[in-house]
Write a protein that holds these residues in place. Sequence first.
Motif, PDB file in Angstrom:
ATOM      1  N   UNK B  36      35.143  26.384  42.325  1.00  0.00           N
ATOM      2  CA  UNK B  36      35.437  27.760  42.752  1.00  0.00           C
ATOM      3  C   UNK B  36      36.877  27.869  43.249  1.00  0.00           C
ATOM      4  N   UNK B  37      37.324  26.822  43.957  1.00  0.00           N
ATOM      5  CA  UNK B  37      38.714  26.837  44.442  1.00  0.00           C
ATOM      6  C   UNK B  37      39.699  26.827  43.263  1.00  0.00           C
ATOM      7  N   UNK B  38      39.342  26.045  42.241  1.00  0.00           N
ATOM      8  CA  UNK B  38      40.203  26.001  41.054  1.00  0.00           C
ATOM      9  C   UNK B  38      40.294  27.368  40.390  1.00  0.00           C
ATOM     10  N   UNK B  39      39.139  28.032  40.303  1.00  0.00           N
ATOM     11  CA  UNK B  39      39.154  29.347  39.655  1.00  0.00           C
ATOM     12  C   UNK B  39      39.950  30.345  40.496  1.00  0.00           C
ATOM     13  N   UNK B  40      39.817  30.206  41.809  1.00  0.00           N
ATOM     14  CA  UNK B  40      40.576  31.077  42.705  1.00  0.00           C
ATOM     15  C   UNK B  40      42.088  30.865  42.490  1.00  0.00           C
ATOM     16  N   UNK B  41      42.455  29.602  42.350  1.00  0.00           N
ATOM     17  CA  UNK B  41      43.860  29.262  42.108  1.00  0.00           C
ATOM     18  C   UNK B  41      44.331  29.859  40.772  1.00  0.00           C
ATOM     19  N   UNK B  67      48.163  24.915  33.781  1.00  0.00           N
ATOM     20  CA  UNK B  67      48.489  24.673  35.192  1.00  0.00           C
ATOM     21  C   UNK B  67      47.284  24.402  36.082  1.00  0.00           C
ATOM     22  N   UNK B  68      46.096  24.502  35.522  1.00  0.00           N
ATOM     23  CA  UNK B  68      44.911  24.223  36.350  1.00  0.00           C
ATOM     24  C   UNK B  68      44.136  23.032  35.784  1.00  0.00           C
ATOM     25  N   UNK B  69      43.302  22.446  36.653  1.00  0.00           N
ATOM     26  CA  UNK B  69      42.529  21.270  36.230  1.00  0.00           C
ATOM     27  C   UNK B  69      41.225  21.697  35.565  1.00  0.00           C
ATOM     28  N   UNK B  70      40.578  20.739  34.926  1.00  0.00           N
ATOM     29  CA  UNK B  70      39.265  20.978  34.313  1.00  0.00           C
ATOM     30  C   UNK B  70      38.262  21.310  35.406  1.00  0.00           C
ATOM     31  N   UNK B  71      37.260  22.090  35.140  1.00  0.00           N
ATOM     32  CA  UNK B  71      36.875  22.724  33.874  1.00  0.00           C
ATOM     33  C   UNK B  71      37.501  24.116  33.666  1.00  0.00           C
ATOM     34  N   UNK B 114      28.418  34.938  36.799  1.00  0.00           N
ATOM     35  CA  UNK B 114      28.425  36.401  36.643  1.00  0.00           C
ATOM     36  C   UNK B 114      29.727  37.000  37.165  1.00  0.00           C
ATOM     37  N   UNK B 115      30.175  36.471  38.312  1.00  0.00           N
ATOM     38  CA  UNK B 115      31.431  36.980  38.893  1.00  0.00           C
ATOM     39  C   UNK B 115      32.608  36.629  37.979  1.00  0.00           C
ATOM     40  N   UNK B 116      32.598  35.403  37.477  1.00  0.00           N
ATOM     41  CA  UNK B 116      33.693  34.969  36.585  1.00  0.00           C
ATOM     42  C   UNK B 116      33.686  35.809  35.316  1.00  0.00           C
ATOM     43  N   UNK B 117      32.488  36.054  34.806  1.00  0.00           N
ATOM     44  CA  UNK B 117      32.359  36.853  33.585  1.00  0.00           C
ATOM     45  C   UNK B 117      32.883  38.276  33.814  1.00  0.00           C
ATOM     46  N   UNK B 118      32.616  38.794  35.019  1.00  0.00           N
ATOM     47  CA  UNK B 118      33.009  40.185  35.325  1.00  0.00           C
ATOM     48  C   UNK B 118      34.521  40.380  35.309  1.00  0.00           C
ATOM     49  N   UNK B 119      35.271  39.302  35.401  1.00  0.00           N
ATOM     50  CA  UNK B 119      36.731  39.418  35.313  1.00  0.00           C
ATOM     51  C   UNK B 119      37.129  40.009  33.959  1.00  0.00           C
ATOM     52  N   UNK B 142      34.933  36.224  44.768  1.00  0.00           N
ATOM     53  CA  UNK B 142      35.009  34.765  44.713  1.00  0.00           C
ATOM     54  C   UNK B 142      35.131  34.181  46.127  1.00  0.00           C
ATOM     55  N   UNK B 143      35.875  34.880  46.943  1.00  0.00           N
ATOM     56  CA  UNK B 143      36.077  34.449  48.338  1.00  0.00           C
ATOM     57  C   UNK B 143      34.712  34.359  49.025  1.00  0.00           C
ATOM     58  N   UNK B 144      33.892  35.364  48.764  1.00  0.00           N
ATOM     59  CA  UNK B 144      32.551  35.403  49.349  1.00  0.00           C
ATOM     60  C   UNK B 144      31.708  34.220  48.846  1.00  0.00           C
ATOM     61  N   UNK B 145      31.792  33.991  47.526  1.00  0.00           N
ATOM     62  CA  UNK B 145      31.025  32.884  46.929  1.00  0.00           C
ATOM     63  C   UNK B 145      31.501  31.540  47.460  1.00  0.00           C
ATOM     64  N   UNK B 146      32.803  31.433  47.641  1.00  0.00           N
ATOM     65  CA  UNK B 146      33.383  30.186  48.138  1.00  0.00           C
ATOM     66  C   UNK B 146      32.891  29.910  49.552  1.00  0.00           C
TER      67      UNK B 146
END
Lengths: 316, 176
Positions: B36-41, B67-71, B114-119, B142-146
């Motif tokens: 989640x932190x990676x996606x936030x980044x 610029x981001x790590x897997x996945x 679902x949140x990622x998809x909503x982007x 995402x902040x909430x999920x994190x």
Amino acid sequence: MFLPPAIREIMARSTLPLWTGLEEIRLRLNRPLALHGPLGALFLNPEGQSVPAERAYRPTREDLTRALALISNFSIYAFEQELRSGYLTIPGGHRVGLCGRAVLEEGKVTALTDISGLNYRIAQGIEGVALPYVEQLVIFSELRPANTLVVSPPGCGKTTFLRDLARCLSDGVPGRGIPGFKVAIVDERSEIAGCFQGLPQLRVGNRTDVLDACPKVEGMMMLLRSMAPQVIVTDEIGSPEDVLAVREVIRAGVSLVASAHGSNLARLEERPQLGMLLMEKVFERVVLLGRSQGVGTVEKIFDPRNREVFYQPAGD
Amino acid sequence: MAILIFKLGGALCVMIAAIGLGESKASTLGRRVHHLQLFQQSLGLLVTEISYAHSILPLAFQRVSRQVASPVKELYSRAAERLIAGHDSCARLAWEGAVRQVGTRTCYTEGDLEVIKALGVSLGESRKEGQLTQIELTAKRLEFLLHEAQGDRTRNERMWRYLGLLGGAALVILLL
């Protein structure tokens, strides 16, 4: 590739030589699909046959949405300025004109929504139109291009002539003693070089720098300061600000090649700003384009300061 | 003697398996937080690409993926591939397809996905302000999920480890 799949399929099904000399593909929401080219205006049915308008395929909202996604590379936000201007340039230098509902803020168009019509204008990139006349447009005693104004009514090939002249001046014509010059183009409407993501899609010469989508006045000043050009090329001058910028360019010792709408010298002199430039004897050559022998015919090349004619077809 | 050695060997295997299971469950909680932190980044990088570089979406995705790590890296690169291939009619479908393909290999929950998809909703289809608002909204969710994932981790990570260990021990006692 930049057409929506339904239209691509229709054109692929057609047995007509649609792509030869094609000038425009017009997609209007719920109105007949139309192609303009050497065969005139054609309306196509879903099988790709030329039919009367009432039987033609009618592009749907889905087609237009898909087309917009394709021409903007799924990135409307990256083309806001172009959308405000009502067109987008795609690879190959082709331009797609857009029609829809204009969104205004403080009287200025800030966006175009509810797109209802797209016009794919196919860039022809005709080369060699200016080559026969380059010698008349160079001051050999000073070995520099003459300050030239290319004049014609709309649709007579001004931009094509400008582009080809820029290419000839940039690459030089060694056989005729014309060296290559450092050319800089201010391409406000991305018409001269047909840039896509900053890369000219049409040949403008090896020594040419292109300032794409930049307002003319600002662009001419920027190029003057930063690129040390020998020639600045720009399209459609005529505003008071243009006049100031043109004077600045000439004073800096840089040659200017520009175009303007008009049908003859008398008409040009009637236009306040251009008339002023002609009175100040800024331009050393005027190239008049017309349609007498087809689009882009060079009707006359002369020096507006003393009316000396450098080129005029026999019989005129 | 041989039977005793066989029993001890079996008990050891059971213990290792149980501890491994507990450890795996515990690390999933930690990796979910990390993903989640990676996606936030990545959202910050996407904002830079859209807002300042004015990059077109396929290019923006490619740059973010570098610029981001897997996945999350694979998520963006797959979305870019789909856009370039032109199989999807809009960016939303390309993004959702990429989330479907890559999502199964991540520690995201259904809710996270679902949140990622909503982007992808209206991605690339509106002006810059619209795009940034959409990304900001995703960042907030995402902040909430994190926050939730970090809470889960604090509460349950140690529990799963102990559960693995104690469960293994209980099983060994029962079997012996």
